[in-house]
Design an enzyme around this catalytic site. Structure first.
Site, mmCIF file in Angstrom:
data_model
loop_
_atom_site.group_PDB
_atom_site.id
_atom_site.type_symbol
_atom_site.label_atom_id
_atom_site.label_comp_id
_atom_site.label_asym_id
_atom_site.label_seq_id
_atom_site.Cartn_x
_atom_site.Cartn_y
_atom_site.Cartn_z
ATOM 1 N N ASP A 198 0.833 -1.208 0.000
ATOM 2 C CA ASP A 198 0.000 0.000 0.000
ATOM 3 C C ASP A 198 0.863 1.252 0.000
ATOM 4 O OD1 ASP A 198 -2.124 -1.660 0.084
ATOM 5 O OD2 ASP A 198 -2.699 -1.233 2.151
ATOM 6 N N ASP A 222 3.975 1.686 -1.194
ATOM 7 C CA ASP A 222 4.585 1.933 -2.508
ATOM 8 C C ASP A 222 3.553 2.429 -3.515
ATOM 9 O OD1 ASP A 222 7.058 1.190 -1.606
ATOM 10 O OD2 ASP A 222 6.886 -0.895 -2.243
ATOM 11 N N PHE A 223 2.316 1.882 -3.424
ATOM 12 C CA PHE A 223 1.248 2.345 -4.317
ATOM 13 C C PHE A 223 0.971 3.820 -4.063
ATOM 14 C CE2 PHE A 223 -3.073 3.250 -5.533
ATOM 15 C CZ PHE A 223 -3.246 2.559 -6.730
ATOM 16 N N ASP A 224 0.859 4.196 -2.770
ATOM 17 C CA ASP A 224 0.557 5.587 -2.428
ATOM 18 C C ASP A 224 1.667 6.536 -2.880
ATOM 19 O OD1 ASP A 224 -1.812 4.800 -1.316
ATOM 20 O OD2 ASP A 224 -1.076 4.774 0.750
ATOM 21 N N SER A 244 -36.406 -6.954 -15.983
ATOM 22 C CA SER A 244 -36.423 -7.694 -14.716
ATOM 23 C C SER A 244 -36.279 -9.175 -15.031
ATOM 24 C CB SER A 244 -37.737 -7.455 -13.975
ATOM 25 O OG SER A 244 -37.929 -6.094 -13.716
ATOM 26 N N LEU A 245 -36.153 -9.984 -13.986
ATOM 27 C CA LEU A 245 -36.123 -11.438 -14.162
ATOM 28 C C LEU A 245 -37.376 -12.047 -13.543
ATOM 29 C CD1 LEU A 245 -32.433 -12.256 -13.174
ATOM 30 C CD2 LEU A 245 -33.435 -12.553 -15.438
ATOM 31 N N GLU A 286 -25.401 -18.526 -12.144
ATOM 32 C CA GLU A 286 -24.694 -17.435 -11.465
ATOM 33 C C GLU A 286 -25.426 -17.096 -10.176
ATOM 34 O OE1 GLU A 286 -23.636 -14.158 -14.422
ATOM 35 O OE2 GLU A 286 -24.998 -15.436 -15.576
ATOM 36 N N LYS A 331 -27.134 -14.656 -7.554
ATOM 37 C CA LYS A 331 -27.880 -13.403 -7.685
ATOM 38 C C LYS A 331 -27.510 -12.506 -6.501
ATOM 39 C CE LYS A 331 -32.571 -11.648 -8.413
ATOM 40 N NZ LYS A 331 -32.554 -10.635 -7.347
ATOM 41 N N ASP A 363 -27.317 -9.261 -4.164
ATOM 42 C CA ASP A 363 -28.329 -8.292 -3.749
ATOM 43 C C ASP A 363 -27.689 -6.908 -3.672
ATOM 44 O OD1 ASP A 363 -30.861 -7.602 -3.109
ATOM 45 O OD2 ASP A 363 -30.772 -8.224 -1.020
ATOM 46 N N GLU A 423 -23.980 -5.550 -10.683
ATOM 47 C CA GLU A 423 -24.530 -5.063 -9.415
ATOM 48 C C GLU A 423 -23.460 -4.312 -8.644
ATOM 49 O OE1 GLU A 423 -27.855 -5.825 -7.950
ATOM 50 O OE2 GLU A 423 -28.112 -6.161 -10.100
ATOM 51 N N TYR A 429 -22.053 -9.170 -14.951
ATOM 52 C CA TYR A 429 -22.624 -10.433 -15.398
ATOM 53 C C TYR A 429 -23.182 -10.454 -16.818
ATOM 54 C CZ TYR A 429 -26.770 -7.995 -13.547
ATOM 55 O OH TYR A 429 -27.737 -7.063 -13.251
ATOM 56 N N LYS A 433 -29.377 -19.188 -16.800
ATOM 57 C CA LYS A 433 -29.529 -18.649 -18.149
ATOM 58 C C LYS A 433 -29.225 -19.726 -19.188
ATOM 59 C CE LYS A 433 -27.818 -14.146 -16.584
ATOM 60 N NZ LYS A 433 -26.675 -13.183 -16.624
ATOM 61 N N LYS A 464 -35.094 -17.929 -6.137
ATOM 62 C CA LYS A 464 -34.873 -17.160 -4.904
ATOM 63 C C LYS A 464 -34.725 -18.112 -3.714
ATOM 64 C CE LYS A 464 -35.035 -13.201 -4.792
ATOM 65 N NZ LYS A 464 -36.051 -12.139 -4.880
ATOM 66 N N CYS A 487 -41.293 13.883 22.685
ATOM 67 C CA CYS A 487 -40.367 12.887 23.224
ATOM 68 C C CYS A 487 -41.076 12.021 24.257
ATOM 69 C CB CYS A 487 -39.159 13.588 23.849
ATOM 70 S SG CYS A 487 -38.009 12.457 24.661
ATOM 71 N N CYS A 505 -39.213 13.041 27.886
ATOM 72 C CA CYS A 505 -39.241 14.374 28.511
ATOM 73 C C CYS A 505 -40.342 15.267 27.956
ATOM 74 C CB CYS A 505 -37.876 15.059 28.349
ATOM 75 S SG CYS A 505 -37.488 15.509 26.644
ATOM 76 N N CYS A 536 -35.187 14.448 19.516
ATOM 77 C CA CYS A 536 -35.561 15.244 20.674
ATOM 78 C C CYS A 536 -34.455 16.277 20.884
ATOM 79 C CB CYS A 536 -35.682 14.368 21.922
ATOM 80 S SG CYS A 536 -35.853 15.333 23.449
ATOM 81 N N CYS A 545 -33.029 15.652 28.714
ATOM 82 C CA CYS A 545 -33.755 14.414 28.424
ATOM 83 C C CYS A 545 -33.007 13.228 29.045
ATOM 84 C CB CYS A 545 -33.871 14.242 26.910
ATOM 85 S SG CYS A 545 -34.822 12.795 26.407
#
Length: 665
Positions: free
Chosen positions: A31, A33-35, A80-81, A111, A113, A115, A170, A222, A285, A309, A403, A406, A421, A427
């Site tokens: 990291d 050396d990358f920076d 949609s599927l 594959e 799915k 979320d 996704e 995908y 698919k 699902k 509230c 209070c 509140c 409170c």
């Protein structure tokens, strides 16, 4: 090599390292050396603006502000599927496509799915041209600047890529990153996000791309689409996309029969919990792209694909009552009190309703039968109401206006989902919550004093704020419930010992909104003492590394408050550490610069805190968990088997404390 060639060479090298790290999970450079290389490129680009390139690796940090997102029509509709929930549904789907195609042999691509939030990206001549959200499928919002900040999205492609095409996938938020984001919110008294999917989706619509860059989003692809895309099968297109530089999940599998489809589904129904992302099913698919074209689309979905699902465990139970909790920052959280019900191995009695909008959206009413499931397999949530059983006499829920503790009138700021509140200093739950935060393990860590005891102290009028703790005597504490001479002495001694806690932890303990552990450490290091910090202007604070306007404004407001000023002065008078103690270490070196260590187990020659300090004193960084960024794990006795397995899997070097001592020479 001239300047332009140097700039281009650095860009290509950094793009390669970026791909190795974020797509292949196989870093070939530290990291640090990358920076260093990235900083070199930034300096060159600043001095030579004539060579600016919007696709340079330096542009991934964000900074572009988009007030209004342009609506863009999708060149190819995002369908949609169709969903299925049983093997019978999948078999029926296969019968339908065989009826259209006739008796032809079929292969399928399976594959997972994921979320997340759907995205369509357009590439022209190997460069990212545009990124658009799904929207309604016909048109979506252009979020190109935000997508550029996601490190697994290639800005330049490699290999024999088509000249012009779309690729879809996704945007997801890995579970580990989601948990870390929520922990940081909890530590600063904010309401945690409800789930990774909504958080990922909301991230794409943030106006400031620099804020998006701070979120650990990932992009899983995908589908390739376009006239220039010349492949025979879908599975081949996935492999090619991976070669072009895209992050295509390796779990995708080519299968020869519907029985193998079911084997894939059964395997991942069990093993999905091992994945770093949330997944809610399997997409099946037809593999042959010519057959896909032949099958075509219905009005809503492709005929050549179906989503199976996974079943989320779900139960219904009665909503007995909606109560309202007040957090230490004044945030109000409505809570569903349920008739006890068994769910995923535990008895569930309560579930968060999040906010007024959620209650209104679901039209939840006391007395309803509600459906409950565990969001992300962990947190119970109400996902809907069984309207078929609703009694006609149930009244709509009216969100409270005052509230519950209070009776102060609640406020709701523009753009915020939560009611608050505003009675911050009067409170009871807010007062108790702030003191509980002050004594917590990561803050003052006061031995002998727990959350319940804090409530007892407050309810017996012994403390009204955390400064009052330092006035407590053994005689005052002994009469409290479950308190005896010894426990009272331990409590008072623990409070006295907290005066030795370093400034950075005291600053976190003060409970300034948005100031979590990391921010407190940065502010303490920058300002060195409470007076410098309290006198800092809004602009001074914003100029501190990683301190944004929201945090800066909160700090300014905290120190402008007269009650806080009195409390801070009292803490000073008691001897609480409100300045950084600089400890000179004559043996410190820079031998460990650029190296990240994780400490695990029990040690003989160091205690864990001393070992961590030795790492930092010599220029190294201490990580909280093992990742691809970890260089070394220092292992003591009883190192956790999960850490050992992860370190081995990621090829992280495991060393002993003697190896570490030898490393320092």
């Amino acid at each position: 090599m001239d300047i332009q060639e140097t700039i281009q060479s650095l860009r290509e090298e950094l793009n390669l390292h970026n791909h190795n790290y974020y797509v292949l999970d196989d870093p070939t450079i530290s990291d640090y050396d990358f920076d260093v290389k990235l900083k070199e490129l930034q300096d060159l680009e600043t001095k030579h603006p004539e060579f600016f390139d919007e696709h340079s690796p330096t542009q991934r940090v964000g900074g572009t502000v988009t007030k209004n997102f342009n609506t863009v029509t999708h060149k190819n509709r995002m369908y949609s599927l169709d969903n299925s929930y049983s093997k019978e549904d999948v078999l029926d789907w296969e019968k339908r496509i065989q009826k259209i195609l006739g008796d032809v042999p079929l292969e399928y691509t399976c594959e997972l799915k994921y979320d997340g939030a759907s995205i369509s990206m357009t590439y022209e001549h190997g460069k990212l041209k545009r990124a658009v959200t799904r929207g309604d499928g016909f048109q979506g919002d252009e979020v190109t600047n935000n997508i550029k900040t996601i490190r697994s999205v290639p800005l330049h492609l490699k290999g024999d890529f088509p000249d012009n095409f779309e690729i879809r996938g996704e945007i997801v938020l890995p579970l580990e990153g989601f948990a870390k984001m929520n922990q940081e919110l909890i530590e600063i008294g904010e309401t945690p996000y409800s789930n990774p999917r909504n958080t990922a989706s909301g991230s794409l619509k943030l106006q400031d791309s620099a804020e998006v860059a701070k979120r650990p989003l990932d992009c899983l692809l995908y589908t390739l689409i376009g006239n220039d895309v010349k492949f025979t099968t879908h599975f081949e297109s996935l492999e090619k996309a991976r070669n072009f530089g895209f992050k295509v999940p390796k779990e995708a599998k080519l299968v020869k029969s519907i029985d193998e489809v079911f084997e894939f589904i059964e395997y991942w129904n069990i093993h999905r919990h091992d994945l770093p992302y949330e997944t809610d099913g399997v997409v099946v698919k037809v593999n042959n792209l010519h057959l896909q074209e032949e099958l075509g689309y219905t009005a809503k979905a492709p005929r050549w694909a179906i989503a199976y699902k996974f079943k989320a465990e779900q139960v219904s139970t009665k909503l007995n009552l909606i109560s309202y909790q007040v957090g230490r920052t004044g945030a109000i959280t409505p809570v569903a009190n349920l008739a006890p019900v068994q769910l995923a191995g535990t008895i569930v009695k309560r579930a968060s309703l999040h906010n007024a909008d959620q209650i209104e959206k679901l039209d939840i009413r006391v007395g309803d039968k509600v459906f409950v499931e565990k969001g992300g397999e962990i947190i119970p949530k109400i996902i809907g109401v069984d309207f078929t059983t609703r009694s006609l006499d149930l009244l709509p829920t009216v969100y409270i206006t005052n509230c519950p503790e209070c009776q102060t009138e609640l406020i709701r700021k523009e753009g915020e989902a939560q009611h608050y509140c505003p009675n911050f200093y009067g409170c009871p739950p807010q007062i108790i919550g702030r003191i509980q935060h002050y004594i917590s393990r990561k803050a003052m860590d006061i031995e002998g004093l727990g959350g319940e005891t804090v409530a007892l102290l407050f309810n017996n009028n012994l403390v009204q704020n955390y400064a009052d703790l330092y006035d407590l005597t053994v005689e005052q504490v002994i009469p409290l419930e479950r308190m005896a001479q010894k426990s009272a002495e331990n409590l008072v001694n623990g409070i006295e010992k907290s005066k030795e806690v370093p400034f950075e932890r005291v600053l976190f303990a003060l409970g300034i909104r948005y100031v979590g552990e990391t921010v407190a450490k940065k502010l303490a290091k920058h300002y060195q003492n409470i007076d410098n910090l309290s006198n800092a202007s809004l602009m001074d604070l914003i100029l501190v590394d990683e301190i944004g306007e929201r945090i800066a404004q909160s700090v300014v407001e905290f120190f402008e408050n007269s009650e806080n000023q009195i409390i801070i002065q009292r803490l000073k008078d008691y001897g609480v550490q409100l300045e950084t103690k600089t400890v000179f270490n004559p043996d410190a070196t820079d031998k460990l610069i650029g190296k990240t260590f994780v400490v695990s187990g029990v040690f003989v020659k160091f205690n864990r805190d001393d070992l961590k300090k030795a790492i930092e004193d010599n220029g190294g960084k201490v990580g909280s968990s093992i990742s691809a960024k970890t260089d070394f794990v220092i292992a003591g006795d009883n190192m956790g088997p999960a850490k050992l397995e992860k370190a081995t899997k990621l090829n992280v070097s495991i060393i002993s404390e003697d190896d570490f001592i030898a490393m320092l020479g």
